[in-house]
Design a protein around this motif. Structure first.
Motif, PDB file in Angstrom:
ATOM      1  N   PRO A   1       0.803  -1.217   0.000  1.00 35.67           N
ATOM      2  CA  PRO A   1       0.000   0.000   0.000  1.00 35.67           C
ATOM      3  C   PRO A   1       0.839   1.270   0.000  1.00 35.67           C
ATOM      4  CG  PRO A   1       0.030  -0.921   2.210  1.00 35.67           C
ATOM      5  CD  PRO A   1       0.701  -1.918   1.295  1.00 35.67           C
ATOM      6  N   ALA A   2       0.258   2.303  -0.610  1.00 38.82           N
ATOM      7  CA  ALA A   2       0.900   3.612  -0.657  1.00 38.82           C
ATOM      8  C   ALA A   2      -0.170   4.684  -0.524  1.00 38.82           C
ATOM      9  CB  ALA A   2       1.653   3.788  -1.975  1.00 38.82           C
ATOM     10  N   ALA A   3       0.223   5.800   0.066  1.00 34.90           N
ATOM     11  CA  ALA A   3      -0.673   6.957   0.187  1.00 34.90           C
ATOM     12  C   ALA A   3      -0.442   7.871  -1.002  1.00 34.90           C
ATOM     13  CB  ALA A   3      -0.404   7.705   1.486  1.00 34.90           C
ATOM     14  N   VAL A   4      -1.527   8.293  -1.613  1.00 35.26           N
ATOM     15  CA  VAL A   4      -1.483   9.013  -2.879  1.00 35.26           C
ATOM     16  C   VAL A   4      -2.277  10.312  -2.747  1.00 35.26           C
ATOM     17  CG1 VAL A   4      -2.306   8.889  -5.265  1.00 35.26           C
ATOM     18  CG2 VAL A   4      -1.206   6.886  -4.211  1.00 35.26           C
ATOM     19  N   ILE A   5      -1.666  11.408  -3.184  1.00 38.67           N
ATOM     20  CA  ILE A   5      -2.332  12.717  -3.184  1.00 38.67           C
ATOM     21  C   ILE A   5      -2.396  13.222  -4.622  1.00 38.67           C
ATOM     22  CG2 ILE A   5      -2.155  15.139  -2.474  1.00 38.67           C
ATOM     23  CD1 ILE A   5      -2.709  13.469  -0.093  1.00 38.67           C
ATOM     24  N   TYR A   6      -3.589  13.575  -5.081  1.00 43.78           N
ATOM     25  CA  TYR A   6      -3.749  14.149  -6.421  1.00 43.78           C
ATOM     26  C   TYR A   6      -3.402  15.631  -6.357  1.00 43.78           C
ATOM     27  CZ  TYR A   6      -6.212   9.919  -7.865  1.00 43.78           C
ATOM     28  OH  TYR A   6      -6.536   8.620  -8.182  1.00 43.78           O
ATOM     29  N   GLN A   7      -2.349  16.016  -7.067  1.00 45.15           N
ATOM     30  CA  GLN A   7      -1.903  17.403  -6.977  1.00 45.15           C
ATOM     31  C   GLN A   7      -2.977  18.382  -7.429  1.00 45.15           C
ATOM     32  OE1 GLN A   7       2.156  19.043  -7.393  1.00 45.15           O
ATOM     33  NE2 GLN A   7       1.457  19.578  -9.454  1.00 45.15           N
ATOM     34  N   SER A   8      -3.706  18.031  -8.478  1.00 43.94           N
ATOM     35  CA  SER A   8      -4.723  18.963  -8.995  1.00 43.94           C
ATOM     36  C   SER A   8      -5.810  19.210  -7.947  1.00 43.94           C
ATOM     37  CB  SER A   8      -5.335  18.405 -10.284  1.00 43.94           C
ATOM     38  OG  SER A   8      -5.938  17.139 -10.034  1.00 43.94           O
ATOM     39  N   ARG A   9      -6.153  18.164  -7.210  1.00 43.08           N
ATOM     40  CA  ARG A   9      -7.208  18.326  -6.201  1.00 43.08           C
ATOM     41  C   ARG A   9      -6.685  19.095  -4.983  1.00 43.08           C
ATOM     42  NH1 ARG A   9      -9.557  12.061  -6.411  1.00 43.08           N
ATOM     43  NH2 ARG A   9      -9.385  11.876  -8.688  1.00 43.08           N
ATOM     44  N   LEU A  10      -5.438  18.834  -4.634  1.00 48.48           N
ATOM     45  CA  LEU A  10      -4.814  19.575  -3.536  1.00 48.48           C
ATOM     46  C   LEU A  10      -4.784  21.072  -3.879  1.00 48.48           C
ATOM     47  CD1 LEU A  10      -3.122  18.810  -0.850  1.00 48.48           C
ATOM     48  CD2 LEU A  10      -1.147  19.362  -2.263  1.00 48.48           C
ATOM     49  N   ASP A  11      -4.316  21.379  -5.093  1.00 48.55           N
ATOM     50  CA  ASP A  11      -4.252  22.786  -5.521  1.00 48.55           C
ATOM     51  C   ASP A  11      -5.641  23.415  -5.497  1.00 48.55           C
ATOM     52  OD1 ASP A  11      -1.551  22.528  -5.874  1.00 48.55           O
ATOM     53  OD2 ASP A  11      -1.644  22.294  -8.053  1.00 48.55           O
ATOM     54  N   ASN A  12      -6.625  22.640  -5.978  1.00 50.14           N
ATOM     55  CA  ASN A  12      -8.010  23.119  -5.959  1.00 50.14           C
ATOM     56  C   ASN A  12      -8.444  23.489  -4.543  1.00 50.14           C
ATOM     57  OD1 ASN A  12     -10.973  23.143  -7.066  1.00 50.14           O
ATOM     58  ND2 ASN A  12     -11.025  21.770  -5.298  1.00 50.14           N
ATOM     59  N   ASN A  13      -8.121  22.621  -3.587  1.00 48.94           N
ATOM     60  CA  ASN A  13      -8.584  22.845  -2.215  1.00 48.94           C
ATOM     61  C   ASN A  13      -7.852  24.013  -1.552  1.00 48.94           C
ATOM     62  OD1 ASN A  13     -10.182  20.647  -2.721  1.00 48.94           O
ATOM     63  ND2 ASN A  13      -8.990  19.209  -1.477  1.00 48.94           N
ATOM     64  N   VAL A  14      -6.538  24.101  -1.800  1.00 43.66           N
ATOM     65  CA  VAL A  14      -5.772  25.253  -1.284  1.00 43.66           C
ATOM     66  C   VAL A  14      -6.445  26.542  -1.741  1.00 43.66           C
ATOM     67  CG1 VAL A  14      -3.616  26.544  -1.500  1.00 43.66           C
ATOM     68  CG2 VAL A  14      -3.540  24.064  -1.149  1.00 43.66           C
ATOM     69  N   SER A  15      -6.719  26.600  -3.027  1.00 46.43           N
ATOM     70  CA  SER A  15      -7.264  27.815  -3.623  1.00 46.43           C
ATOM     71  C   SER A  15      -8.697  28.077  -3.152  1.00 46.43           C
ATOM     72  CB  SER A  15      -7.220  27.677  -5.150  1.00 46.43           C
ATOM     73  OG  SER A  15      -8.046  28.634  -5.759  1.00 46.43           O
ATOM     74  N   TRP A  16      -9.499  27.007  -3.105  1.00 50.30           N
ATOM     75  CA  TRP A  16     -10.924  27.202  -2.778  1.00 50.30           C
ATOM     76  C   TRP A  16     -11.090  27.842  -1.404  1.00 50.30           C
ATOM     77  CZ3 TRP A  16     -14.888  26.366   0.537  1.00 50.30           C
ATOM     78  CH2 TRP A  16     -16.179  26.569   0.041  1.00 50.30           C
ATOM     79  N   MET A  17     -10.414  27.298  -0.395  1.00 48.47           N
ATOM     80  CA  MET A  17     -10.620  27.817   0.968  1.00 48.47           C
ATOM     81  C   MET A  17     -10.005  29.201   1.122  1.00 48.47           C
ATOM     82  SD  MET A  17     -12.238  27.204   3.775  1.00 48.47           S
ATOM     83  CE  MET A  17     -12.549  25.462   4.053  1.00 48.47           C
TER      84      MET A  17
END
Lengths: 418, 418
Positions: free
Chosen positions: A40-56
């Protein structure tokens, strides 16, 4: 199977262990679909992370409040930097070692939304305050703690910024009564090394069906206390901080706290989980935020679930029963179990969405059990990506996270610092 | 509270974060009572750890079985070495990255009590097998996995030792039926790169009131399968491994598996939690082991709970309600909550045992709530040491553990490698 026990070179004892969920041998361009990363590995989608940073950040700006994202969720310095670069006022943390981690990540303004207790923790903060360019704030809610802090920081020749915490009966920390507020404020005034610079609360401990109304009432009370203390000239700064909000009720906190006179106060929210979001409790909380906001939300788009755990099908010992290679050691399990979001077989072009009836129904330390239609095309060695609920308790299981693009290329493996 | 945002020196970005629960500034001789360690911190009593290492090794020896302690519980290389030095046959692990960690800790014989699935994980094991002095074993229970392993290790020019896993209906991995046993064995025989060298089971998934009888029955079945495969000459070694046992039923596994012909088999147990033990589920399991053993136990002494989390009283916001500085981020909470075992006030000579009615009744991410007699002498800034239940899920919350002597001196801070 010999009985001899050859000893490895001594140097082997000092080689760092491989972090789980990272690549073994050097692998220049990693793609999750090519199986170069140990699962197993933990995976972060960069596009979604960027979206969330910007949204809040845009949400806070639209409401006229400052944002100090709670870093405890991810404890990932690379993400702290993105939040700062997007315009965050500072970073919120929960403990003194987390404050140290934030400082070492280059964050210059940290709000520890917690009491600072114990000489070992005070020593960590005193070390940080030796850098005059670093701003630090913590909470107080008792005379005992005020006196302990006062003694310690006086002996260091340092001034500590404190915020008065207001709590609710049956909740967590924080003064419950006006009498407590008065005695704690009086104690602060007796300590020359402490500067009272604001008022804090955490509304997330208020629950029940009528939570929104109770939260609004509590926030009004907190705002009134802050305004009263301001009128009485008890703050040691021209502008005082008025802060609340986790990731579930931040809209209501904005409603109530943005009403202050911004010549006198910095209204500040501290959501943390928004950055990663989920497909569980925070997805539900955000749906309720959206319902409350209705058409009044001036910010386009919405938060997206940015985290998955990728794992293998390890065994299909009975028809319709799959054992997956992830467990309590890999994902939060206190607010719903991780659930399948992608199915991929090595060799396929792309992952597919699994049928909705595939369900993880049991989780053990290192394994999970998933039910599926016995006639479905699922094999040992297939990959299942799982979404989670409650990001905080998944993050602290990992030392490295794979940040990927939308084609599953690993852009970077970033460190957590729990 | 300036709005300027001075940038830290770039080098700060690359300074490692402080691990929680360790000392900040250099502190030559640490004692927990002098508050030199940032709390919360994970604490291991060396005397109890040594006791447990020795107790289980002597128990296994007294029953004529080999011991491969499950390393997944602690993932602490310093503890692996103690177990090896005490006479362990090898170390058990759950995943390929854990096998790598064990190898790097100098362990030369690793049983991965799990299926090895996926190219990324196979690559890690292949790297280890390049060292001819390293012995490795893993489990198989499906034709698909056997074929995947066969192809991979054939391409590497390596031989992989495998054990056939036998499971129970409704359990976890492992062949359920004789037909599955036959087809998996036939598949192994078709793969020249795989060597069948034993049979494995994990009885810990069998529960209910009649668990002891059902476990005994299951173990007899597993032993019979192993003996049958031996008679048919299906093992690729002179001696085959016959292995079972977690930390709850190891006495029954010894009863059944020690009955094999030890000219033909190595009976092997794999408990893990015994090393740390607890004051929760494993204390209860051990009490039942002792009841089953009665006077027949040839080994003096008993296991002792070796782990505590030390934390502060952070707030006493209401009479009889204390908030402690530890949470789900610091301790297991899936098998009972951490409970107070010591109370200490800085300045006291020694800690005292708290009254039995002090109880942690709620745990959050970074906090716990403890009820106590409102008339009791408890202050903000006091230290509470807490015992835990289920050591595996406390260990994976920590990167450093404080190993202490019975006077609370920190002897060493050892690394975990999750």
């Amino acid at each position: 199977m010999s009985d001899s026990a050859p000893v490895h070179p001594t140097s082997a004892y000092f080689r760092p262990a491989l972090d789980k969920g990272t690549a073994g041998a050097s692998a220049p361009t990693l793609n999750l679909l090519s199986e170069a990363v140990s699962l197993p590995a933990a995976v972060i989608y960069q596009s979604r992370l960027d979206n969330n940073v910007s949204w809040m950040q845009r949400f806070a700006a639209s409401r006229g409040v400052a944002l100090a994202p709670h870093g405890k969720t991810t404890m990932t310095p690379a993400f702290f930097q993105r939040q700062r670069d997007a315009g965050a006022w500072g970073l919120t943390v929960a403990t003194a070692p987390q404050a140290t981690a934030a400082y070492r990540a280059g964050i210059d303004r940290v709000l520890m939304a917690n009491q600072l207790v114990g000489r070992g923790n005070m020593a960590l903060v005193a070390e940080l305050l030796a850098d005059a360019s670093f701003e630090f704030y913590c909470l107080v809610d008792s005379v005992a703690n005020v006196e302990q802090l006062g003694r310690y920081f006086k002996a260091c020749g340092l001034t500590l910024n404190v915020l008065l915490e207001i709590g609710v009966t049956g909740g967590r920390c924080g003064c419950r009564t006006q009498e407590q507020v008065e005695t704690v404020c009086a104690a602060i005034a007796r300590e020359p090394s402490l500067a009272l610079v604001g008022v804090e609360t955490y509304e997330g401990v208020i629950g029940g069906a009528d939570a929104p109304a109770k939260i609004r009432e509590h926030l009004l009370k907190v705002r009134n206390i802050a305004e009263l203390l301001m009128q009485r000239g008890l703050f040691a700064a021209d502008k005082a901080i008025l802060t609340g909000a986790g990731s579930a009720w931040y809209d209501i906190v904005c409603d109530v706290f943005a009403e202050v006179d911004t010549e006198l106060f910095v209204p500040l929210i501290r959501p943390g989980c928004y950055l990663i979001h989920d497909q569980g409790i925070y997805m539900e909380a955000q749906q309720k935020v959206r319902e409350r906001l209705g058409d009044s939300c001036a910010v386009s788009g919405d938060l997206q679930s940015a985290l998955e755990i990728w794992a293998y099908v390890q065994s299909i010992p009975e028809p319709g029963e799959a054992v997956l290679t992830l467990g309590k050691r890999d994902a939060a399990f206190d607010a719903g179990l991780p659930q399948p979001s992608l199915h991929y077989r090595p060799g396929w072009q792309v992952p597919v969405t699994p049928p909705p009836e595939w369900e993880v129904y049991h989780i053990m330390d290192q394994h999970s059990a998933m039910r599926f239609d016995p006639n479905a095309d699922l094999n040992v060695g297939d990959i299942i990506a799982l979404s989670t609920s409650h990001p905080c308790l998944t993050f602290d299981k990992w030392r490295k996270l794979n940040v990927i693009d939308d084609n599953y290329n690993v852009l970077e493996q970033v460190d957590t610092c729990f």
